[in-house]
Design an enzyme around this catalytic site. Sequence first.
Site, short mmCIF file in Angstrom:
data_model
loop_
_atom_site.label_atom_id
_atom_site.label_comp_id
_atom_site.label_asym_id
_atom_site.label_seq_id
_atom_site.Cartn_x
_atom_site.Cartn_y
_atom_site.Cartn_z
N CYS A 237 0.80 -1.23 0.00
CA CYS A 237 0.00 0.00 0.00
C CYS A 237 0.83 1.28 0.00
O CYS A 237 0.31 2.35 -0.31
CB CYS A 237 -0.94 0.02 1.20
SG CYS A 237 -2.08 -1.38 1.24
N HIS B 159 -9.11 2.94 -2.49
CA HIS B 159 -7.70 2.64 -2.23
C HIS B 159 -7.11 1.80 -3.35
O HIS B 159 -6.99 0.58 -3.24
CB HIS B 159 -7.62 1.90 -0.88
CG HIS B 159 -6.24 1.45 -0.50
ND1 HIS B 159 -5.09 2.05 -0.95
CD2 HIS B 159 -5.85 0.43 0.33
CE1 HIS B 159 -4.05 1.42 -0.42
NE2 HIS B 159 -4.49 0.43 0.35
N CYS C 220 -0.50 1.94 6.40
CA CYS C 220 -0.12 0.59 6.81
C CYS C 220 0.30 -0.18 5.57
O CYS C 220 -0.06 0.18 4.45
CB CYS C 220 -1.27 -0.11 7.51
SG CYS C 220 -2.78 -0.22 6.53
N GLY D 266 0.71 -4.21 4.06
CA GLY D 266 0.47 -5.63 4.25
C GLY D 266 1.75 -6.37 4.60
O GLY D 266 2.83 -6.00 4.15
#
Length: 416
Positions: free
Chosen positions: A114, A370, A400, A402
Site C-alpha cells: 500500500c 484505495h 499501513c 500488508g
Amino acid sequence: MTERLKSIVAQISPSTSGLSAITTKNPDDVVITLAIRTPLTKAHKGGFKDTTLDGLLVKTLKQVVAQSKLDPAVVEDICCGNVSDAKAAYYVRAAMLAAGFPNTTSGSSLNRFCSSGLKAVQDIANQIAVGAIECGVAMGAESMTAGGDRLERPFIDEILENPESRDCMQPMGQTSENVGKDFNISRERQDRYAAESYRRAEVAQKAGWFDDEIAPIKTTIKDPKTGEEKEVILTKDEGIRAGTTFESLQKVKPAFLPHGDRSHAGNSSQLTDGAAAILLMKRSKAEALGQPILAKYVGATVAGLPPRIMGIGPSVAIPKLLNQFKLTLDDVDLIELNEAFASMAVYCLETLKIDHNKLNVRGGAIALGHPLGCTGARQIVTGLSECRRQKKKVLLTSMCIGTGMGMAGLFVNEQL
C-alpha cells in the site's frame, strides 16, 4: 555563488528547532513542482473498468507533460509504485515513450504494497538528493479491476514453520479484525469514523476542493450489456457515497466472518482504479527552469511490526519519522492517513493522540477508495492541495503495509 554559500551556512549552522530546520530553503532541496492524480473510480464497474494499467499510465503521464509544460527530455527517470501486476515495468517503459518522454528517460516499477506510491517518491527523491539524477517523476497506479494482491499458493513448509511468516498469509480483512479484537475497537467506533470519512469526502467534492488535484482523463468505457463502447472524460471520484450515516453503516453485514464481525464493506477501503504522479527536482533546477515550487520533500521512512496487526503500521512509522527530524505531531499541520480499514484508523488516531480536525480533512480511502499502488502518491496530491486551501505548511502522510509494516512521509507546502 551567494546562494551556494547560504546553503552551506544553513547546513552547518545548528537549527533552533526541528521545524525551522525542515522549513529552511536551500538550493539542494528536493522539491515537488507538480502533483496530480486521476479520478478514483470503482473497480469492475466504474469509469476505468475497461482501462488497463498501461492505459492508466500513459494517460497520466500525458497529463504530466501537458500540465508541467516541461521538456520531457529533462526528466531522467520515472518510477511507478504498483502492487498487482508483475509486468508493470514493461508498461511504465512503453507508456512513458508513448507519452512523449524520449528513450533517454529511464523507467521502473516497485512494490511495497500500500505504500508503493510513497516509496516511488522516496526512490526518485533519494536519487535527486545524491546527484544520480536532477529530475524525475514518481507515480502510483493500480487497476484493481484487473487483479488484487492475494497469494496464489501457500508458502513452502520451511517458511510456514515460523508463526509470523504464517501470519503473512492472513487476508487483510482478517488483520483488520485482529486489530479490532486485540485493541477492543468496537464496531460502533469504526462505523462512526467511517461515517465521518464519507461526510468529509462529500463536503469536499461538493465544494470543489478536489478539482485542482484531479487531471481530467479521456478514456473508453464498454457497456456490459450491449458491448457498445463510448468515449468519456472522467473528472470526479466515484466512490463517495453521499448521505452515508452511522445508522446506515450499522446495517451493513460483516464481511470477514469467521474472523470477526466488526469490519465490513462500509468501514473498509473500497476496491478502486486510479493513478497519481509527482514531478520532483532540485530547487535550483526548478528555479532555473521556471517551474512552480509546490512543496519541499523532507523525508520518508518505514518501520516493521507483527504481520497479524499490520493495520497499525502508521503508529510505529510516524513516531520514527518525527523523531528523525526532531518534530512532534504539534509541528504537523495536516495528516493524510490511509484508511485501509476503520479499525486501524481509529487505533492510530487514538494511540498517537492525533487531532481529528487535521486528519484526512477530505475523507480517506473508506470514502475515496484505495488503489493499492496509487494511494501513497495520491495522499501527497490530496494533502498538498488541502495545505494550499488552508494555507498550512507541514504535511505528514502515512499508511499501513500488508505483511506488517508502516511508512510515513513528510513534506513542506510552499504555496501559502
